[in-house]
Write an enzyme that holds these catalytic residues in place. Structure first.
Site, PDB file in Angstrom:
ATOM      1  N   ASN A  88       0.635  -1.697   7.131  1.00 25.89           N
ATOM      2  CA  ASN A  88       0.896  -1.891   8.563  1.00 25.89           C
ATOM      3  C   ASN A  88       0.580  -3.300   9.046  1.00 25.89           C
ATOM      4  O   ASN A  88       0.114  -3.490  10.163  1.00 25.89           O
ATOM      5  CB  ASN A  88       0.073  -0.880   9.376  1.00 25.89           C
ATOM      6  N   ASP A 118      -5.631  12.251   0.158  1.00 22.49           N
ATOM      7  CA  ASP A 118      -5.933  11.801   1.515  1.00 22.49           C
ATOM      8  C   ASP A 118      -7.351  12.239   1.897  1.00 22.49           C
ATOM      9  O   ASP A 118      -8.225  12.336   1.026  1.00 22.49           O
ATOM     10  CB  ASP A 118      -4.890  12.374   2.489  1.00 22.49           C
ATOM     11  N   ALA A 159       2.117   0.885  -3.442  1.00 23.66           N
ATOM     12  CA  ALA A 159       3.551   0.925  -3.120  1.00 23.66           C
ATOM     13  C   ALA A 159       4.324  -0.164  -3.842  1.00 23.66           C
ATOM     14  O   ALA A 159       5.496   0.028  -4.190  1.00 23.66           O
ATOM     15  CB  ALA A 159       3.741   0.796  -1.606  1.00 23.66           C
ATOM     16  N   SER A 215       1.975   5.396   6.997  1.00 26.93           N
ATOM     17  CA  SER A 215       1.508   6.704   6.509  1.00 26.93           C
ATOM     18  C   SER A 215       2.425   7.814   6.994  1.00 26.93           C
ATOM     19  O   SER A 215       2.816   8.713   6.244  1.00 26.93           O
ATOM     20  CB  SER A 215       0.091   6.994   7.023  1.00 26.93           C
ATOM     21  N   ASP A 220      -0.601  26.218  12.178  1.00 30.18           N
ATOM     22  CA  ASP A 220       0.683  25.764  11.654  1.00 30.18           C
ATOM     23  C   ASP A 220       0.636  25.464  10.162  1.00 30.18           C
ATOM     24  O   ASP A 220       1.677  25.252   9.532  1.00 30.18           O
ATOM     25  CB  ASP A 220       1.144  24.504  12.394  1.00 30.18           C
ATOM     26  N   TYR A 254       3.957  -1.266  -6.827  1.00 32.69           N
ATOM     27  CA  TYR A 254       4.246  -1.002  -8.237  1.00 32.69           C
ATOM     28  C   TYR A 254       5.641  -0.416  -8.362  1.00 32.69           C
ATOM     29  O   TYR A 254       6.023   0.480  -7.599  1.00 32.69           O
ATOM     30  CB  TYR A 254       3.214  -0.036  -8.829  1.00 32.69           C
TER      31      TYR A 254
END
Length: 396
Positions: A258, A134, A268, A320, A143, A270
């Site tokens: 999207n 990313d 995605a 995402s 956090d 594949y």
């Protein structure tokens, strides 16, 4: 094959390329010829500065070279190499808005919706190494301090993969934030995120950057890869490296895109990847989410609050966000079942998903899988299916 002549030709192509605007992926068919080209490149690059711009992926036997068209390379070495354009690829972010009151976000709605807190008595994802390809991560976010390993910055080697966009930090927060009552909690709070910075501050990368990122994950024995990005075109090099990760036993979980259409983006699509769509709070396919029978599972993706650089929080929508929920649930399972294969994980996610609520005119068969459910996933422990059900896409 004359490797000296090969690199001479590459330098000629590079000289004709306008800056870094044009790149080509050159993949060798024969491992021995690749080894010869690699050896020659190493010996030449100290004397030929132009060759320092070349990058290498040992996993798929490829060189990434600056070139305007690579016409001469194709003509002269068509039997030895495959040449393809190094395409641009984008992160899958949709909408975003600030989230002002951080104390109200210790358990974001998506983490609750997939029943992650109920699963924590069985697994928190401890010791699972997640590669997040990313824009990097915010290493100072309170956090995320205990959830981040050093990772790698592929854009500036030797520097930490600092997030200059925000998308990667948001993904990391949903995956593994461990802020307790003062911050937020992610799906797998004791897993370890390895930020792999392949995207620049605009959320853009080249396919070659993704190939190098997956190559790094395989070489560093990452357990699971989150890929919240995509493109419309197929890429042989990208598919090849996804297959290599699959065969190395590393599941790749990827967002479908999207566009709100039937179909979706690569990687995605594949069959070796686990494809993720997004749902809203009502457990319906989100209006922006791509959908179709190839979708393996859906995750919360609408108005998801997570970490943001400079100790902040932001609400974002997109496949995402859905993907990071699914990857987190997969990390919970991998901590209980370290030897699970990518194929077994895909089967388990599809088999244990919960039914979606349909919008008017929708048919369940056209949507693919259901909504991810961490508790059902852990209870099943990836047992092989014995009953009927929709079969997931499997590599041939």
């Amino acid at each position: 094959m004359d490797f000296h002549e090969f690199w001479k030709l590459v330098l000629e192509e590079a000289a004709a390329a306008p800056g870094n605007a044009e790149r080509r992926i050159v993949t060798f068919h024969d491992p021995r010829q690749y080894a010869g080209a690699l050896s020659q490149w190493k010996s030449l690059k100290s004397r030929r500065p132009g060759l320092r711009r070349v990058k290498v992926s040992p996993l798929i036997r490829a060189f990434f070279v600056p070139a305007a068209g690579a016409v001469k390379l194709v003509q002269r070495y068509s039997e030895a190499v495959a040449v393809e354009e190094d395409l641009r690829i984008q992160i899958h972010s949709h909408t975003q808005s600030p989230a002002a009151n951080k104390n109200s976000h210790s358990l974001p709605w998506g983490v609750r919706a997939i029943r992650a807190p109920q699963a924590w008595s069985r697994s928190t994802g401890v010791h699972i190494k997640i590669g997040v390809i990313d824009t990097g991560a915010d290493f100072l976010h309170p956090d995320l301090k205990s959830s981040l390993a050093s990772g790698v910055n592929l854009l500036h080697r030797g520097m930490l993969p600092i997030d200059d966009n925000g998308h990667g930090t948001h993904i990391a927060g949903t995956l593994a934030a461990a802020g307790g009552m003062r911050g937020m909690m992610g799906v797998a709070p004791r897993s370890l995120i390895y930020p792999v910075k392949a995207f620049d501050h605009t959320g853009s990368a080249f396919v070659s950057d993704i190939v190098l990122a997956i190559d790094w994950c395989v070489q560093n024995r990452i357990d699971l890869i989150n890929m919240s990005f995509g493109m419309k075109s197929r890429s042989n090099a990208l598919h090849d490296v996804v297959v290599k990760a699959y065969r190395a036993g590393i599941p790749i979980i990827a967002s479908s895109g999207n566009d709100g259409k039937r179909g979706g983006d690569y990687p995605a699509r594949y069959s070796e990847a686990i494809a993720v769509g997004a749902i809203d709070r009502k457990r319906r396919v989100a209006s922006f989410s791509n959908h179709g029978s190839y979708i393996d599972v859906y995750g919360p993706g609408e108005n998801v609050t997570s970490c943001w650089p400079k100790e902040g929080y932001k609400e974002m929508s997109g496949t995402s966000m859905a993907t990071s929920h699914v990857t987190g649930a997969a990390a919970l399972l991998l901590a209980l079942r370290p030897g699970i294969t990518p194929r077994e994980l895909k089967l388990a996610l599809r088999r244990t998903s919960s039914p979606l609520l349909l919008r008017k005119g929708q048919r369940r068969a056209t949507l693919g899988g259901g909504a991810v459910d961490a508790m059902r996933l852990l209870r099943a422990r990836a047992r092989r299916p014995t009953g009927a059900g929709s079969a997931p896409r499997m590599p041939g």
